[in-house]
Enzyme design. Structure first.
Site, PDB file in Angstrom:
ATOM      1  N   ILE A 146     -36.813  -6.197   3.591  1.00 18.87           N
ATOM      2  CA  ILE A 146     -35.658  -5.636   3.046  1.00 18.87           C
ATOM      3  C   ILE A 146     -35.697  -6.120   1.308  1.00 18.87           C
ATOM      4  O   ILE A 146     -35.948  -7.028   1.105  1.00 18.87           O
ATOM      5  CB  ILE A 146     -34.403  -6.589   3.415  1.00 18.87           C
ATOM      6  CG1 ILE A 146     -34.216  -5.946   4.970  1.00 18.87           C
ATOM      7  CG2 ILE A 146     -32.955  -5.651   3.058  1.00 18.87           C
ATOM      8  CD1 ILE A 146     -34.090  -4.755   5.399  1.00 18.87           C
ATOM      9  N   GLU A 147     -35.669  -4.829   0.567  1.00 15.35           N
ATOM     10  CA  GLU A 147     -35.934  -4.836  -0.884  1.00 15.35           C
ATOM     11  C   GLU A 147     -34.683  -4.189  -1.348  1.00 15.35           C
ATOM     12  O   GLU A 147     -33.973  -3.578  -0.986  1.00 15.35           O
ATOM     13  CB  GLU A 147     -37.119  -4.317  -1.328  1.00 15.35           C
ATOM     14  CG  GLU A 147     -38.251  -5.210  -0.677  1.00 15.35           C
ATOM     15  CD  GLU A 147     -39.762  -4.366  -1.055  1.00 15.35           C
ATOM     16  OE1 GLU A 147     -39.748  -4.116  -2.403  1.00 15.35           O
ATOM     17  OE2 GLU A 147     -40.662  -4.114  -0.147  1.00 15.35           O
TER      18      GLU A 147
END
Length: 544
Positions: A146-147
């Site tokens: 997750i970015e």
């Protein structure tokens, strides 16, 4: 330990014979038992580019280097639930398991902040969906990627990982890709990752030590300069145990054309090779960043070149990328900081020669003369076990003949023997200044090996292939009828020769193959590469 008992029986027979020899395979053959990379550092790689039907061939190009592959199977729906990719193929998972590799897909929000927030807010339901998908598809775990989610979600993100870890069985991997953080900031999306807390609830952190320069960046610069990478490692190990830190390695570069709008766009290493060749480009190595820089010009009249479906616009191009020299410097940091290993973005972007050196350098063995050698995997396995080392920091000398001194040293290392040797265990031709003096004395005083006489050891005398066949066949109680295959006949090994039965026993048990010409070359010397290969081949027999 069964392995130790086998080795002691083996060495006792060698001591009785008065000559220490160990068999090895003659040349690279399909039957050569390949050493698992798990003997050394951990290595994983992402799978994103290319058709899923080509995934198996992509992995096979890496040989024995990779332990885990992470395909792009898990995505986030608009409501924060799990989307399972159509690219998931049961046949690929089966192929990887057959090769002894684990398949750990990564969960991506595709850099979409809203999707990332929805996933984290939906963490309880999402966790159940992920666990079900892993178990239903015989997958080996999950890596979170997750970015671009703000640091305000820091604790909630850690909680998502913790929930998954609690729901998955302990044999399933839970890992987290974290942004490189060379300054230790807790702000912005880089601050999303609580390294310390995440390492407590996961198997490892994959530090994305790349994208120092990024898409849309107006100033050309390195993807991952060595100072940037090293500072990112230093921060990581200040927050998490080094053996839970995996260093991210880029297989791509970024290009700039001041006349175009796609500055900082990505280009694979293999594509860049084609570009520079096609447009007569030049490459220099920037010493400050330890990164290569390519320059080339595309004129309006030149043949077009397409990347990701779009032709590159005319103009002067600058490309910062990675090559063998820059990647080797990054890989050295794995040993320098004793990290768990490496992760790479991504398969199918690297140049073909990358895997010639990748595993060696990641494990801290810088043998330039082994990179393309047929026995590379066996040499790496022997080096990782500490049984065989190089003749210099950058040389293994794989084709040099094995000597009695080297053989004695290998046995002492394999048995883990240490301590002071008895003063009587000495030979006139092995003075205290000899590099193997201590190991030969230990081997002698331990009853493992004798000299060729009471006073001489002949440390530099080579070992022949028939000597090693005779001694190893005795050590392992091998017979030509006891093997799983019929013994091969070799034109230069007469049926009545003193070593014929031993060579037949070695052949039928799959320990030697001979040469393509149908010969065995019984009086030929045993090379260091052959020694390493035999250690790999004989290991199953030694550990029964």
């Amino acid at each position: 330990m069964p392995e130790m008992k086998r080795w002691r029986k083996f060495v006792a027979i060698l001591a009785t014979a008065g000559i220490l020899t160990i068999a090895a395979s003659s040349e690279p053959q399909d039957a050569l038992a390949q050493a698992s990379s798990t003997q050394g550092k951990f290595n994983m790689s992402y799978m994103y580019f290319g058709s899923p039907s080509s995934y198996t061939s992509q992995v096979d190009k890496s040989g024995q280097t990779l332990d885990v592959v992470a395909p792009s199977y898990f995505h986030v729906n608009s409501d924060g639930s799990l989307e399972l990719s159509d690219s998931l193929l049961a046949s690929f998972i089966a192929d990887m398991h057959q090769r002894g590799k684990r398949v750990v897909p990564f969960l991506s929000n595709d850099f979409d902040r809203s999707l990332g927030e929805k996933a984290i807010d939906n963490r309880e339901a999402l966790a159940d969906q992920i666990v079900k998908a892993i178990n239903d598809n015989n997958l080996d775990g999950i890596q979170f990627d997750i970015e671009n989610v703000d640091a305000a979600y820091r604790d909630k993100y850690t909680e998502l990982v913790k929930i998954i870890r609690g729901k998955l069985s302990s044999d399933k991997e839970v890992s987290v890709a974290v942004a490189a953080n060379p300054t230790g900031t807790k702000q912005g999306w880089t601050g999303l990752y609580d390294y310390k807390a995440l390492s407590d609830v996961s198997d490892y952190l994959m530090v994305m030590a790349y994208d120092e320069s990024y898409p849309g960046d107006l100033t050309p610069g390195p993807v991952a300069s060595l100072p940037f990478v090293e500072k990112s490692i230093q921060y990581a190990i200040s927050q998490a145990p080094a053996d839970k830190v995996v260093l991210g390695i880029p297989f791509y570069g970024r290009y700039w054309n001041q006349n175009a709008a796609d500055n900082g766009a990505g280009v694979s290493a293999q594509t860049l090779s084609k570009l520079t060749q096609m447009y007569g480009g030049t490459v220099r190595f920037d010493t400050a960043s330890q990164s290569p820089v390519a320059s080339f010009t595309i004129r309006p009249t030149d043949e077009p070149f397409s990347i990701n479906g779009s032709n590159l616009e005319p103009g002067d191009y600058t490309v910062w990328f990675e090559n063998e020299q820059s990647l080797k410097e990054k890989l050295k940091l794995v040993s320098k900081y004793n990290l768990k290993g490496t992760g790479s973005w991504s398969l199918n972007q690297e140049t073909a020669d990358t895997w010639d050196y990748y595993g060696l350098w990641a494990d801290g063995f810088y043998f330039t003369d082994v990179q393309q050698h047929w026995a590379k995997e066996a040499v790496l396995a022997a080096a990782n076990r500490g049984w065989m080392l190089g003749t210099a920091a950058d040389r293994f000398a794989p084709d040099a003949a094995l000597t009695r001194a080297e053989a004695a040293t290998i046995i002492v290392r394999a048995l883990g023997l240490t301590g002071e040797a008895a003063s009587s265990a000495s030979f006139k031709d092995v003075p205290a200044s000899h590099w193997a003096w201590q190991d030969i004395r230990i081997a002698k005083s331990s009853g493992l090996i004798q000299g060729i006489s009471d006073e001489r050891f002949a440390p530099d005398q080579i070992i022949t292939r028939e000597e090693m066949s005779m001694l190893l066949s005795r050590a392992l109680h091998l017979t030509s009828q006891g093997g799983s295959a019929a013994a091969k006949s070799f034109s230069d090994v007469p049926a009545g020769s003193w070593s014929a039965e031993a060579i037949a026993a070695m052949s039928s048990n799959g320990l030697v193959d001979g040469y393509a010409s149908g010969t065995f070359r019984p009086s030929a010397s045993l090379t260091r590469a052959e020694m390493a290969a035999l250690l790999s081949r004989a290991q199953p027999l030694l550990t029964k």
